[in-house]
Design a protein around this motif. Structure first.
Motif, short mmCIF file in Angstrom:
data_model
loop_
_atom_site.label_atom_id
_atom_site.label_comp_id
_atom_site.label_asym_id
_atom_site.label_seq_id
_atom_site.Cartn_x
_atom_site.Cartn_y
_atom_site.Cartn_z
N GLY A 1 -2.61 6.92 -4.21
CA GLY A 1 -2.23 8.14 -3.51
C GLY A 1 -2.16 7.98 -2.00
O GLY A 1 -1.26 8.48 -1.35
N ILE A 2 -3.11 7.20 -1.44
CA ILE A 2 -3.26 7.24 0.01
C ILE A 2 -2.09 6.59 0.73
O ILE A 2 -1.78 6.93 1.87
N ARG A 3 -1.38 5.69 0.06
CA ARG A 3 -0.25 5.06 0.76
C ARG A 3 0.88 6.05 0.98
O ARG A 3 1.79 5.80 1.76
N ASN A 4 0.83 7.19 0.29
CA ASN A 4 1.86 8.21 0.51
C ASN A 4 1.52 9.15 1.66
O ASN A 4 2.34 9.99 2.02
N GLU B 1 -5.59 1.15 -4.95
CA GLU B 1 -4.24 1.24 -4.38
C GLU B 1 -3.53 -0.11 -4.52
O GLU B 1 -4.18 -1.16 -4.58
N PHE B 2 -2.23 -0.06 -4.58
CA PHE B 2 -1.45 -1.29 -4.50
C PHE B 2 -1.80 -1.99 -3.19
O PHE B 2 -2.07 -1.34 -2.18
N PHE C 1 2.12 -0.59 3.25
CA PHE C 1 0.70 -0.24 3.27
C PHE C 1 -0.11 -1.38 3.87
O PHE C 1 0.16 -2.55 3.61
N PRO C 2 -1.12 -1.05 4.72
CA PRO C 2 -1.92 -2.11 5.35
C PRO C 2 -2.57 -3.04 4.32
O PRO C 2 -2.91 -2.60 3.22
N ASN C 3 -2.75 -4.30 4.71
CA ASN C 3 -3.37 -5.26 3.79
C ASN C 3 -4.87 -4.94 3.62
O ASN C 3 -5.41 -4.08 4.29
#
Ligand code: SAM
Length: 259
Positions: A148-151, A176-177, A221-223
């Motif tokens: 969710g947070i990457r959105n 998260e991915f 999305f950050p690593n």
């Protein structure tokens, strides 16, 4: 439509994300299966078992869970099931928060076929995870967020809010991915996600744009390390290196503790 973040002004991103998830709400499981080749089910199971939540035998205090971007309720029902089946916990409460009313409707519908149907222990709330106006400070024991947070338009705001709503001693957990940790595998993975995924989205769900957006959101999305430092930045204590890679880093679990 082009769904790249960079080409979209911030204020439009929220609207865009809404559209993506409204258009996939009914095809939602298919989307997850396509995005992860079915592995998301195993990741979620591992996530829930790792957290091992539930009232311990000598405790009388129910736990208060908050599952953000909870969509169709996968994580919420899983956490409640784990607490019930492993610890006989029939008291802890769950708030499923999501920005998208269509996803919440789908979750509420699915709830009807769980043991939590019509239970006051579970609540579905339309909320932006960046602010969560309806959730009080220091009120939750466990904050979960899966895929969710990457959105979020402002990820750091989301993490700061997670810190705000957790009680001292509360746990933040994010599935998260993430970034694949092996060059060769990453090459294959990138090829798969950039060419095959949008095509599969088109063929299976007749929705190429949404899948294109999802692929790009994973890439931007950050690593693992950067995301762990953002969790620290929000105020959390991050134990150890702060994350666990799943399937070579295709996904990762990050943990933070509010001391
Ligand atoms: N947690 C579920 C799962 O793992 O199956 C759903 C994940 S789904 C890929 C992403 C969810 O994030 C969508 O339901 C979407 O509406 C929600 N979302 C996106 N931006 C959000 C925001 N700013 N606040 C709350 N939810 C958000």
């Amino acid at each position: 439509t082009h769904f790249g973040f960079k080409t979209v002004p911030q204020e439009q991103k929220e609207q865009l994300v809404r559209g993506v998830f409204s258009s996939v709400a009914s095809n939602y499981d298919i989307m997850n299966d396509v995005m992860s080749m079915g592995i998301h089910r195993l990741w979620k199971k591992h996530f829930i078992e790792k957290l091992d939540c539930g009232m311990r035998p000598n405790s009388s205090e129910p736990l208060h869970f908050l599952d953000v971007a909870g969509g169709t309720g996968d994580i919420a029902f899983g956490l409640l099931d784990h607490a019930r089946l492993k610890y006989g916990d029939n008291k802890s409460t769950m708030v499923v928060a999501d920005i998208n009313p269509d996803m919440l409707k789908e979750g509420a519908k699915r709830c009807l076929s769980t043991p939590y149907a019509n239970s006051p222990r579970i609540q579905f709330l339309e909320q932006n995870g960046e602010k969560m106006d309806a959730i009080e400070d220091n009120s939750k024991d466990v904050y979960t967020i899966a895929f969710g947070i990457r959105n979020f338009t402002d990820i750091q705001a989301g993490l700061n809010t997670a810190y705000r709503v957790l009680k001292p001693g509360g746990i933040f957990a994010c599935l998260e991915f993430s970034q694949v940790d092996n060059q060769m595998l990453d090459y294959i993975y990138q090829a798969y996600s950039f060419s095959l995924l949008p095509l599969m989205g088109q063929l299976i769900a007749n929705d190429r744009d949404s899948y294109q957006y999802l692929v790009e959101s994973i890439r931007k999305f950050p690593n693992q390390e950067t995301f762990a430092s953002m969790i620290r930045e929000a105020g959390f204590y991050v134990p150890g290196k702060g994350y666990e890679n799943l399937t070579f880093g295709v996904a990762a679990i990050h943990i933070g503790v509010k001391l």
